[in-house]
Design an enzyme around this catalytic site. Sequence first.
Site, PDB file in Angstrom:
ATOM      1  N   ASP A  43      -9.690  -1.203  -9.578  1.00  0.00           N
ATOM      2  CA  ASP A  43     -10.332  -1.926  -8.393  1.00  0.00           C
ATOM      3  C   ASP A  43     -11.844  -1.061  -8.146  1.00  0.00           C
ATOM      4  O   ASP A  43     -12.806  -1.536  -8.386  1.00  0.00           O
ATOM      5  CB  ASP A  43      -9.590  -1.840  -7.322  1.00  0.00           C
ATOM      6  CG  ASP A  43     -10.277  -2.307  -5.749  1.00  0.00           C
ATOM      7  OD1 ASP A  43     -11.286  -2.912  -6.111  1.00  0.00           O
ATOM      8  OD2 ASP A  43      -9.664  -2.239  -4.980  1.00  0.00           O
ATOM      9  N   ASP A  93      -0.496  -0.755  -4.573  1.00  0.00           N
ATOM     10  CA  ASP A  93      -1.940  -0.192  -4.565  1.00  0.00           C
ATOM     11  C   ASP A  93      -2.014   1.365  -3.776  1.00  0.00           C
ATOM     12  O   ASP A  93      -1.770   1.522  -2.923  1.00  0.00           O
ATOM     13  CB  ASP A  93      -2.936  -1.326  -3.456  1.00  0.00           C
ATOM     14  CG  ASP A  93      -4.479  -0.892  -3.603  1.00  0.00           C
ATOM     15  OD1 ASP A  93      -4.775  -0.014  -4.152  1.00  0.00           O
ATOM     16  OD2 ASP A  93      -5.231  -1.650  -2.877  1.00  0.00           O
ATOM     17  N   VAL A  94      -2.554   1.865  -4.817  1.00  0.00           N
ATOM     18  CA  VAL A  94      -2.674   3.441  -4.483  1.00  0.00           C
ATOM     19  C   VAL A  94      -4.060   3.822  -3.898  1.00  0.00           C
ATOM     20  O   VAL A  94      -4.013   5.185  -3.351  1.00  0.00           O
ATOM     21  CB  VAL A  94      -2.336   4.157  -5.348  1.00  0.00           C
ATOM     22  CG1 VAL A  94      -2.044   5.798  -5.206  1.00  0.00           C
ATOM     23  CG2 VAL A  94      -1.084   3.893  -6.145  1.00  0.00           C
ATOM     24  N   ASN A  95      -5.140   2.948  -4.199  1.00  0.00           N
ATOM     25  CA  ASN A  95      -6.503   3.418  -3.745  1.00  0.00           C
ATOM     26  C   ASN A  95      -6.764   4.791  -4.179  1.00  0.00           C
ATOM     27  O   ASN A  95      -7.406   5.667  -3.553  1.00  0.00           O
ATOM     28  CB  ASN A  95      -6.557   3.506  -2.256  1.00  0.00           C
ATOM     29  CG  ASN A  95      -6.451   1.901  -1.624  1.00  0.00           C
ATOM     30  OD1 ASN A  95      -5.572   1.732  -0.599  1.00  0.00           O
ATOM     31  ND2 ASN A  95      -7.236   0.973  -1.871  1.00  0.00           N
ATOM     32  N   GLU A 106      -2.097  -0.975  -8.943  1.00  0.00           N
ATOM     33  CA  GLU A 106      -3.745  -0.964  -8.638  1.00  0.00           C
ATOM     34  C   GLU A 106      -4.142   0.367  -8.241  1.00  0.00           C
ATOM     35  O   GLU A 106      -4.076   0.985  -7.283  1.00  0.00           O
ATOM     36  CB  GLU A 106      -4.071  -1.678  -7.649  1.00  0.00           C
ATOM     37  CG  GLU A 106      -5.496  -2.008  -7.349  1.00  0.00           C
ATOM     38  CD  GLU A 106      -5.679  -3.321  -6.163  1.00  0.00           C
ATOM     39  OE1 GLU A 106      -6.559  -3.293  -5.384  1.00  0.00           O
ATOM     40  OE2 GLU A 106      -5.094  -4.265  -6.126  1.00  0.00           O
ATOM     41  N   LYS A 114     -14.252  -8.490  -6.704  1.00  0.00           N
ATOM     42  CA  LYS A 114     -14.433  -8.862  -5.184  1.00  0.00           C
ATOM     43  C   LYS A 114     -15.763  -9.326  -4.916  1.00  0.00           C
ATOM     44  O   LYS A 114     -16.778  -8.555  -5.296  1.00  0.00           O
ATOM     45  CB  LYS A 114     -14.043  -7.633  -4.378  1.00  0.00           C
ATOM     46  CG  LYS A 114     -12.777  -7.114  -4.442  1.00  0.00           C
ATOM     47  CD  LYS A 114     -12.239  -5.720  -3.429  1.00  0.00           C
ATOM     48  CE  LYS A 114     -10.996  -5.361  -3.552  1.00  0.00           C
ATOM     49  NZ  LYS A 114     -10.606  -4.253  -2.801  1.00  0.00           N
ATOM     50  N   LYS A 156       0.648  -1.296   0.014  1.00  0.00           N
ATOM     51  CA  LYS A 156      -0.018   0.027  -0.226  1.00  0.00           C
ATOM     52  C   LYS A 156       0.837   1.373   0.029  1.00  0.00           C
ATOM     53  O   LYS A 156       1.727   1.350   0.857  1.00  0.00           O
ATOM     54  CB  LYS A 156      -0.845  -0.030   1.264  1.00  0.00           C
ATOM     55  CG  LYS A 156      -2.025  -1.093   1.271  1.00  0.00           C
ATOM     56  CD  LYS A 156      -3.116  -0.592   0.394  1.00  0.00           C
ATOM     57  CE  LYS A 156      -4.102  -1.743   0.636  1.00  0.00           C
ATOM     58  NZ  LYS A 156      -5.464  -1.551  -0.219  1.00  0.00           N
TER      59      LYS A 156
END
Length: 248
Positions: A135, A86-88, A112, A159, A55
């Site tokens: 995502d 993953d950078v959200n 991501e 998911k 992350k």
Amino acid sequence: EVTTRWLAAALELACTELPRPVRSSVPVNVTVPATDPNTAVALVLESGATTAKVKIGDHDESEEEDLERVRAVRETLGPNGHLRVDVNASWDVETAIRRLEGLAEYDLQYVEQPVATLAEMKQLRDSIPIPLAADELVRQSPHPLRVIEEGAADVLILKVQPMGGVSRVLDLANRSTIPVVISSALETSVGMYGGLLAASLLDELPYACGLGTVALIEGDPTLQPLVPVDGWLEVRRPEPDPELLRRW
């Protein structure tokens, strides 16, 4: 709409006859949260996994802290391990280009959701060579395959719980023209089985799944939680324990 999908997934898992798993185990990545490099190294070593998801982009963390964590994980995995970040969706395009150019030397498998919108993902994909995984743009969209139609992603993150269940995720996976990665939404082992089952039923698993997250929560309502061993998760359906259900 969000809670409706979660409810649909829960009802499917609880009340319908599910298909039998095809695989007996699936590969999973170790998830490294926004933490210091020493803790990151320990998490990777303890997991035994050959794929790690780190992350980055947390607003409370500096760019240098992100870089140190990624560097530490890459050194721990070695050149044959797989590293994804993953950078959200926390960057704009300009920031993403600059930051990812600085991370390119660490041989990222994919990044991501570095940016938030479809247009930004498409612009970024045209600007950098690192594969992009979608995502939030998938699970929060009424048209989850639009990222493919618009040429905005190289990998699809699916998911089960937020997307309405095993059958819906498998339908999307079968219609996808790019690789998919089955990931969790931080469920207990009871809910995690949905993602695990879906992953076991895919024709191909080109990437490790993001299903090794049960250990990140404080407690689990099963006596044998779905915790990976050496980067692999056994495909089995754990039963909830009444005492643990009351406790947690």
